[in-house]
Design an enzyme around this catalytic site. Structure first.
Site, PDB file in Angstrom:
ATOM      1  N   TYR A 108      14.333  -2.380  -1.430  1.00 19.36           N
ATOM      2  CA  TYR A 108      13.365  -2.731  -2.698  1.00 19.36           C
ATOM      3  C   TYR A 108      11.981  -1.994  -2.976  1.00 19.36           C
ATOM      4  O   TYR A 108      11.584  -1.817  -3.976  1.00 19.36           O
ATOM      5  CB  TYR A 108      13.077  -4.387  -2.616  1.00 19.36           C
ATOM      6  CG  TYR A 108      12.068  -4.847  -3.603  1.00 19.36           C
ATOM      7  CD1 TYR A 108      10.712  -5.139  -3.305  1.00 19.36           C
ATOM      8  CD2 TYR A 108      12.376  -4.765  -5.061  1.00 19.36           C
ATOM      9  CE1 TYR A 108       9.647  -5.638  -4.286  1.00 19.36           C
ATOM     10  CE2 TYR A 108      11.374  -5.222  -5.882  1.00 19.36           C
ATOM     11  CZ  TYR A 108      10.131  -5.515  -5.690  1.00 19.36           C
ATOM     12  OH  TYR A 108       9.272  -6.105  -6.554  1.00 19.36           O
ATOM     13  N   ASN A 140      -1.169   2.549   5.457  1.00 23.00           N
ATOM     14  CA  ASN A 140      -0.216   1.478   4.895  1.00 23.00           C
ATOM     15  C   ASN A 140       0.615   1.018   6.072  1.00 23.00           C
ATOM     16  O   ASN A 140       1.078   1.490   7.015  1.00 23.00           O
ATOM     17  CB  ASN A 140       0.892   2.496   4.056  1.00 23.00           C
ATOM     18  CG  ASN A 140       2.173   1.766   3.828  1.00 23.00           C
ATOM     19  OD1 ASN A 140       3.350   2.062   3.623  1.00 23.00           O
ATOM     20  ND2 ASN A 140       2.362   0.479   3.647  1.00 23.00           N
ATOM     21  N   GLY A 141       0.523  -0.469   6.115  1.00 17.71           N
ATOM     22  CA  GLY A 141       1.257  -0.947   7.276  1.00 17.71           C
ATOM     23  C   GLY A 141       0.466  -2.259   7.618  1.00 17.71           C
ATOM     24  O   GLY A 141      -0.421  -2.713   6.882  1.00 17.71           O
ATOM     25  N   GLY A 193       1.315  -0.908  -4.453  1.00 13.85           N
ATOM     26  CA  GLY A 193       0.198  -1.771  -4.701  1.00 13.85           C
ATOM     27  C   GLY A 193      -0.458  -1.688  -5.827  1.00 13.85           C
ATOM     28  O   GLY A 193      -0.926  -0.640  -6.391  1.00 13.85           O
ATOM     29  N   CYS A 232       0.763  -1.354   0.020  1.00 16.55           N
ATOM     30  CA  CYS A 232      -0.059  -0.026  -0.038  1.00 16.55           C
ATOM     31  C   CYS A 232       0.781   1.183  -0.148  1.00 16.55           C
ATOM     32  O   CYS A 232       1.916   1.224   0.317  1.00 16.55           O
ATOM     33  CB  CYS A 232      -1.023   0.125   1.149  1.00 16.55           C
ATOM     34  SG  CYS A 232      -2.123  -1.384   1.050  1.00 16.55           S
TER      35      CYS A 232
END
Ligand code: SF4
Length: 490
Positions: A263, A123-124, A48, A22
């Site tokens: 990454y 996000n998480g 995402g 996300c």
């Protein structure tokens, strides 16, 4: 020991990667709020690809559009952006780790509360969400989604605080795990990062308009200026009277996720004051210092292996060449009528650049190795192109532990480095030699002398097993009875 591998299976070099979960974006006070948000989400698409959503606030109404699929598939149409009128917006791109890929899990999640509505993007991953959700349902809560993120909304709704920001903070103080959140109310744009700052969030400015985004690349695409990082444990509140900042958790040492550099984040993003591209090049250079072998050519595994391969080449003095060519126009996989055509299909997405490879000792550079399923096919492809030696080098340490902070990692037993020792992994992928950047090597690439084991500078538990927060939902005594789910059939 490893069983037969079907090398005729078409493969995508990105099949065997950790998947970031996300990206979030928010803007307050701009007439093109939804268009800016669509552009910001487009720049964050790498975080995402399953679904995207935007909620705007326009005078007296919130407007919501949420879709499964890519941002460009749904938010590039002018009529969609026109429907999303308003001077404030939040948006989300999703890759699910908690909750199925169904429309009701697509964010932003919205709730109508006493005192007005609120839209939330996350996000998480909350490592106590399941426990809290179970308690909330027992207390009569009606959950609209199966995503962990909804728990925050439920707790905001239940807070006894009066002001929305206080209710938001009250909810966050009950959450555990990793999060970067943006939320929109009728008057405010709110951003928050977990006490350790595991997931990234930045504040930008577009001619006086505050912007919140997961990465700086989302500011660059709309021409917004980078103001600063939202700090670990900080809640920022943007409103007509400017940007306020709160630290409800007390200050603890930040431990951002080191994989954002390896990454997840885009190479052109600046994370924690560092250029992601530059850090990856330094990881490649540190890798060459640690494990170089004589060779003729350095070949990156595209695209994420490129910066490290450049750094490795600069450090070792061995030429860098694009020995693997990626076909950017694969789209839907071809129907292969016969086995022999199927075998050809293997080169659909990537093919070896034979003139670069043939008769050479090749060092392949990639950013990380997860299950190893793709790495062995890449080694085979390079051998088939005539390489005399194939050495595989990873610009990050072996991944031995699963992640619970918003990254889709396979379960531990599927992680190659959790199952096999170095020699067994080398044999599995079929390389002449195999080596990973050490944990201290990756910290040196970040500018430190090494890892500070007493107070680590980053979250790095997929390598070290050192989980930085409690993992309530995973603790032994938790048994989550699977509730019958609503399956959307339309
Ligand atoms: S396990 Fe930790 S370091 Fe690895 S990706 Fe997840 S949060 Fe980042």
């Amino acid at each position: 020991m490893f069983g037969e591998t079907d090398h005729s299976e078409p493969f995508d070099i990105n099949d065997d990667r950790l998947r970031e979960e996300c990206g979030v974006f928010g803007v307050l006070g701009h007439e093109d709020a939804s268009a800016l948000t669509a552009l910001g989400l487009h720049a964050l698409q790498h975080r995402g690809q399953e679904a995207a959503g935007i909620v705007t606030f326009d005078r007296d109404q919130f407007r919501s559009e949420r879709h499964l699929g890519l941002v460009g598939d749904h938010f590039s149409k002018a009529e969609t952006i026109q429907r999303l009128s308003g001077r404030a917006a939040v948006g989300h791109v999703r890759y699910s780790t908690t909750g199925e890929t169904i429309l009701r899990n697509v964010q932003p999640l919205f709730a109508e509360l006493e005192g007005g509505g609120i839209a939330v993007c996350h996000n998480g991953n909350f490592t106590n969400a399941m426990s809290l959700r179970q308690q909330l349902i027992r207390d009569g809560a009606i959950c609209q989604s199966t995503s962990d993120s909804e728990v925050v909304l439920q707790l905001i709704a239940r807070s006894r605080e009066t002001k929305i920001v206080d209710r938001f903070i009250d909810a966050l103080t009950q959450m555990e795990g990793a999060y970067a959140l943006v939320a929109l109310t009728s008057k405010k744009l709110i951003g928050a990062r977990d006490p350790l700052g595991i997931r990234p969030l930045v504040l930008g400015d577009l001619n006086g308009t505050p912007i919140l985004a997961s990465e700086t690349c989302a500011l660059d695409i709309i021409g917004a200026k980078f103001v600063r990082e939202v700090e670990n444990g900080e809640v920022v509140v943007c409103s007509g009277s400017g940007v306020e900042s709160f630290f409800p958790f007390g200050k603890v040492k930040a431990r951002p996720c080191i994989f954002e550099y390896i990454y997840f984040s885009r190479p052109d993003s600046i994370v924690g004051g560092r250029s992601v591209y530059d850090v990856r090049r330094k990881m490649g250079s540190a890798l060459a210092q640690e494990s170089h072998v004589p060779a003729d050519v350095i070949v990156p595994v595209p695209d994420s292996g490129v910066p490290a391969a450049i750094g490795y080449s600069q450090e070792s003095g061995v030429p860098f060449e694009l020995g693997i060519i990626r076909n950017h126009y694969v789209g839907r996989t071809f129907i292969e009528p016969t086995q022999s055509i199927r075998t050809l299909g293997v080169k659909l997405k990537h093919s070896a650049n034979r003139p670069i490879i043939e008769g050479k000792r090749v060092i392949l550079i990639d950013d990380s190795l997860v299950r190893g399923t793709t790495s062995l096919k890449i080694v085979q492809m390079i051998r088939d192109a005539g390489a005399t030696e194939v050495h595989f080098r990873l610009a990050s340490p072996p991944i031995r532990y699963s992640d619970y902070y918003g990254i889709d990692t396979p379960s531990r037993e599927k992680l190659l480095a959790a199952k096999y020792n170095m020699e067994e992994m080398r044999a599995y992928i079929g390389a002449d030699t195999l080596s990973f950047l050490s944990v201290d090597g990756i910290y040196r690439a970040m500018g430190y002398d090494g890892r500070d084991n007493d107070a680590p500078q980053f979250t790095d538990h997929c390598f070290t097993g050192d989980y930085p927060t409690a993992l309530t939902d995973l603790s032994e005594d938790r048994d989550f009875v699977a509730q019958p789910r609503l399956v959307e059939v339309s």
